[in-house]
Design an enzyme around this catalytic site. Structure first.
Site, PDB file in Angstrom:
ATOM      1  N   HIS A 162      25.525  76.500 -22.745  1.00 36.84           N
ATOM      2  CA  HIS A 162      25.395  75.261 -21.960  1.00 36.84           C
ATOM      3  C   HIS A 162      24.149  74.476 -22.331  1.00 36.84           C
ATOM      4  O   HIS A 162      24.044  73.293 -22.032  1.00 36.84           O
ATOM      5  CB  HIS A 162      25.372  75.592 -20.467  1.00 36.84           C
ATOM      6  N   ASP A 370      18.142  68.111 -22.864  1.00 34.36           N
ATOM      7  CA  ASP A 370      19.103  68.654 -21.900  1.00 34.36           C
ATOM      8  C   ASP A 370      20.406  68.931 -22.638  1.00 34.36           C
ATOM      9  O   ASP A 370      20.856  68.092 -23.434  1.00 34.36           O
ATOM     10  CB  ASP A 370      19.352  67.617 -20.782  1.00 34.36           C
TER      11      ASP A 370
HETATM   12  P1  ADP Z   1      20.965  71.844 -14.959  1.00 34.15           P
HETATM   13  O1  ADP Z   1      22.181  72.567 -15.425  1.00 34.15           O
HETATM   14  O2  ADP Z   1      19.821  71.915 -15.894  1.00 34.15           O
HETATM   15  O3  ADP Z   1      20.562  72.229 -13.577  1.00 34.15           O
HETATM   16  P2  ADP Z   1      22.637  69.451 -14.629  1.00 34.15           P
HETATM   17  O4  ADP Z   1      22.274  68.028 -14.359  1.00 34.15           O
HETATM   18  O5  ADP Z   1      23.611  69.645 -15.721  1.00 34.15           O
HETATM   19  O6  ADP Z   1      21.300  70.257 -14.872  1.00 34.15           O
HETATM   20  O7  ADP Z   1      23.277  70.073 -13.325  1.00 34.15           O
HETATM   21  C1  ADP Z   1      22.609  70.069 -12.095  1.00 34.15           C
HETATM   22  C2  ADP Z   1      23.619  70.347 -11.000  1.00 34.15           C
HETATM   23  O8  ADP Z   1      22.892  70.710  -9.831  1.00 34.15           O
HETATM   24  C3  ADP Z   1      24.457  69.144 -10.650  1.00 34.15           C
HETATM   25  O9  ADP Z   1      25.785  69.545 -10.397  1.00 34.15           O
HETATM   26  C4  ADP Z   1      23.790  68.596  -9.400  1.00 34.15           C
HETATM   27  O10 ADP Z   1      24.672  67.952  -8.508  1.00 34.15           O
HETATM   28  C5  ADP Z   1      23.228  69.841  -8.776  1.00 34.15           C
HETATM   29  N1  ADP Z   1      22.008  69.498  -8.019  1.00 34.15           N
HETATM   30  C6  ADP Z   1      20.951  68.805  -8.457  1.00 34.15           C
HETATM   31  N2  ADP Z   1      20.051  68.613  -7.469  1.00 34.15           N
HETATM   32  C7  ADP Z   1      20.561  69.198  -6.393  1.00 34.15           C
HETATM   33  C8  ADP Z   1      20.103  69.343  -5.053  1.00 34.15           C
HETATM   34  N3  ADP Z   1      18.944  68.840  -4.633  1.00 34.15           N
HETATM   35  N4  ADP Z   1      20.904  70.010  -4.215  1.00 34.15           N
HETATM   36  C9  ADP Z   1      22.083  70.538  -4.630  1.00 34.15           C
HETATM   37  N5  ADP Z   1      22.562  70.425  -5.874  1.00 34.15           N
HETATM   38  C10 ADP Z   1      21.814  69.775  -6.748  1.00 34.15           C
HETATM   39  O1  F6P Z   2      22.472  74.531 -17.450  1.00 30.48           O
HETATM   40  C1  F6P Z   2      21.583  75.512 -17.797  1.00 30.48           C
HETATM   41  C2  F6P Z   2      21.313  76.479 -16.680  1.00 30.48           C
HETATM   42  O2  F6P Z   2      20.502  77.529 -17.035  1.00 30.48           O
HETATM   43  C3  F6P Z   2      22.565  77.077 -16.156  1.00 30.48           C
HETATM   44  O3  F6P Z   2      22.912  78.258 -16.801  1.00 30.48           O
HETATM   45  C4  F6P Z   2      22.214  77.230 -14.721  1.00 30.48           C
HETATM   46  O4  F6P Z   2      23.323  77.017 -13.910  1.00 30.48           O
HETATM   47  C5  F6P Z   2      21.235  76.117 -14.446  1.00 30.48           C
HETATM   48  O5  F6P Z   2      20.629  75.837 -15.628  1.00 30.48           O
HETATM   49  C6  F6P Z   2      20.322  76.458 -13.293  1.00 30.48           C
HETATM   50  O6  F6P Z   2      19.419  77.460 -13.587  1.00 30.48           O
HETATM   51  P1  F6P Z   2      19.244  78.790 -12.759  1.00 30.48           P
HETATM   52  O7  F6P Z   2      20.531  79.527 -12.821  1.00 30.48           O
HETATM   53  O8  F6P Z   2      18.104  79.483 -13.405  1.00 30.48           O
HETATM   54  O9  F6P Z   2      18.939  78.380 -11.343  1.00 30.48           O
END
Ligand code: ADP
Ligand code: F6P
Length: 486
Positions: A162, A370
């Site tokens: 991912h 990202d």
């Molecule tokens: P990462 O995988 O690095 O966390 P992404 O943007 O791909 O970044 O995914 C983040 C996910 O977490 C999204 O589905 C988003 O809606 C969720 N998210 C982000 N901030 C919050 C929050 N404050 N509360 C709940 N869910 C959140």
């Molecule tokens: O998208 C990358 C990632 O490491 C996912 O595997 C994971 O859902 C997300 O970031 C959040 O990180 P963590 O599982 O450490 O809270």
């Protein structure tokens, strides 16, 4: 536990135990892109999800989620430190994100990472039917494909990363680079977010393993490992349905009112992570305020930064720096009852996120690196009104798909300031044209399309993809409550 013909292995299960205000443990949906993406499709798919349920100690018993069975894997305190906080999130995570933060190479973590990967592999091997398909997710479990092949040569094994896969010169820093590469190449199909990642892996396979490799196939140990790009997406149907709900629409209106009915709302939603470029963004915004391009009375910035990996020192330091900077900016530019930045360090329900997305005039998504960034896609899906501007980092995987966004290099603070102003001043017609194109793209490339494309490439026959639901259905609102084993 009953056996399954489709097993997904990911570090996290889609539920995370969490201390309620009264000290009891309750389950809540895990934040983060991977859990969001997979949960959407798997809840209606006959499959088993092997993963960690959060917390330490014996694995809790978990009820099924629809047709999805959950098989928790336990972690001890030492394993949490060495495997998750250590090797996965202090070595691989920074290295794979262009080393925007210096990776830590701690020799003690490797053995724990290897042992935990072995436990995940054994858990999956135990419940996989003969000839089953196993889909391993992400950098936490990079050794699992080769371990599974060793345990169960009958299985069809997929791996999906991912996060970005770094350029060879960065990957070469890893002391265990050969083992990690071999681990991933235990799969039949290795999927990435971007074609560049497959290219990087092919270069490394030639250099480190001396094998024949192209950008879509690598010959290892008498087998052919296929590689390719499968950009992950979101549950577009869910986000659209949420955004259309009357309570969400009226919550969005209320939010705007609570923000003082400004002319413009800038919104960012991130995990509190140094890859997300929050500090660069705050610098740009603070300079726009300083130079009078933005006035606090007209414009409000909302920064949601959900806590993440809170015991890791670099995340604690980042939080201190960000909170110090938000305090400085508010102290310098805010007015009584009118802060320059609304900072929210808390998790939100999906419906609250949908309301926030609708409140934004400019969504600012500016990670330094990202894999994809699902927040950018969620914002687009939530904007049925066709309004709103997306400022998006060139270094997010999503930039390759959302070409109509206001693309920006987040390292270039002056460029970032210019782009923010451009997005704030854009006329409605321009924004609608951009939004329409991006919404169209997302409709055709949602999370189901991603899973279908990957699973069809994995088994060639389309039989695996046939198990996926025809359409995702709206999720139940509350996860089941249960006491934690912690
Ligand atoms: P990462 O995988 O690095 O966390 P992404 O943007 O791909 O970044 O995914 C983040 C996910 O977490 C999204 O589905 C988003 O809606 C969720 N998210 C982000 N901030 C919050 C929050 N404050 N509360 C709940 N869910 C959140
Ligand atoms: O998208 C990358 C990632 O490491 C996912 O595997 C994971 O859902 C997300 O970031 C959040 O990180 P963590 O599982 O450490 O809270």
């Amino acid at each position: 536990m009953r056996q399954s013909s489709l097993v997904v292995i990911a570090n996290r299960l889609p539920l995370d135990d969490n201390a309620a205000p009264d000290g009891a443990c309750e389950w809540r949906r895990s934040p983060g892109g991977l859990a969001s993406a997979l949960h959407a499709i798997l809840e209606q798919t006959p499959a088993t999800w092997v993963g960690w349920a959060g917390g330490v100690g014996p694995a809790p018993a978990l009820p099924d989620m629809g047709s999805l069975r959950l098989r928790p894997v336990s972690l001890t305190e030492d394993e949490l430190r060495g495997y998750y906080e250590g090797f996965a999130n202090s070595t691989l995570w920074p290295l794979y994100h262009d080393a925007v933060q210096q990776p830590t190479f701690d020799r003690g973590w490797w053995e724990t990472y290897r042992a935990v990967n072995q436990r995940f592999a054994e858990a999956a091997a135990e419940i996989a039917e003969p000839g089953a398909a196993i889909w391993v997710q992400d950098y936490h479990l990079q050794l699992v494909p080769a371990m599974l092949r060793e345990l169960r040569p009958d299985l069809l094994i997929g791996f999906f990363l991912h996060v970005p896969f770094p350029p060879p010169e960065l990957y070469m820093q890893l002391p265990r680079r050969v083992e990690l590469l071999r681990g991933m190449l235990g799969a039949d199909l290795v999927g990435f977010q971007r074609p560049q990642a497959a290219h990087n892996v092919a270069q490394l396979a030639k250099k480190l393993l001396g094998v024949v490799a192209t950008d879509d196939a690598i010959a290892v140990d008498g087998r052919t490992v296929r590689t390719g790009a499968f950009p992950v997406s979101i549950d577009v149907t869910e986000m659209r349905a949420l955004a259309a709900r009357p309570d969400v629409v009226s919550h969005a209106r209320q939010l705007r009112h609570d923000l003082g009915v400004p002319k413009r709302v800038l919104l960012s939603v991130d995990r509190l992570d140094y890859t997300k470029g929050i500090e660069h963004r705050l610098t740009a915004y603070s300079e726009l305020l300083r130079d009078g391009f933005v006035k606090v009375r007209d414009t409000v910035m909302v920064q949601v930064a959900v806590p993440s990996r809170e015991r890791v020192e670099s995340y604690q330091d980042l939080r201190d720096r960000i909170e110090g900077e938000v305090g400085r900016i508010n102290g310098e530019y805010g007015r009584v009852g009118e802060p320059a930045i609304h900072y929210l360090n808390q998790p939100f329900a999906r419906s609250q996120l949908a309301a926030l997305y609708q409140t934004a005039d400019v969504m600012v998504v500016t990670p330094l690196r990202d894999g994809m960034n699902l927040v950018a896609k969620e914002f687009i899906a939530a904007r049925e009104d066709g309004a709103g501007a997306l400022v998006l980092s060139e270094f997010a995987g999503a930039a390759a798909e959302l070409e109509q966004a206001f693309l920006v290099n987040p390292h270039d603070v002056d460029g970032l300031k210019d782009t923010l102003l451009q997005a704030m001043k854009a006329d409605r017609g321009d924004l609608t044209a951009r939004m329409t194109a991006m919404r169209q793209h997302l409709t055709e490339h949602d999370i189901l399309a991603w899973a279908r494309a990957y699973l069809t490439a994995l088994d060639h026959t389309g039989q695996l993809a046939e198990r996926l639901p025809a359409n995702p259905r709206p999720r139940r609102r509350r996860p089941p409550r249960q006491r934690s084993a912690r």
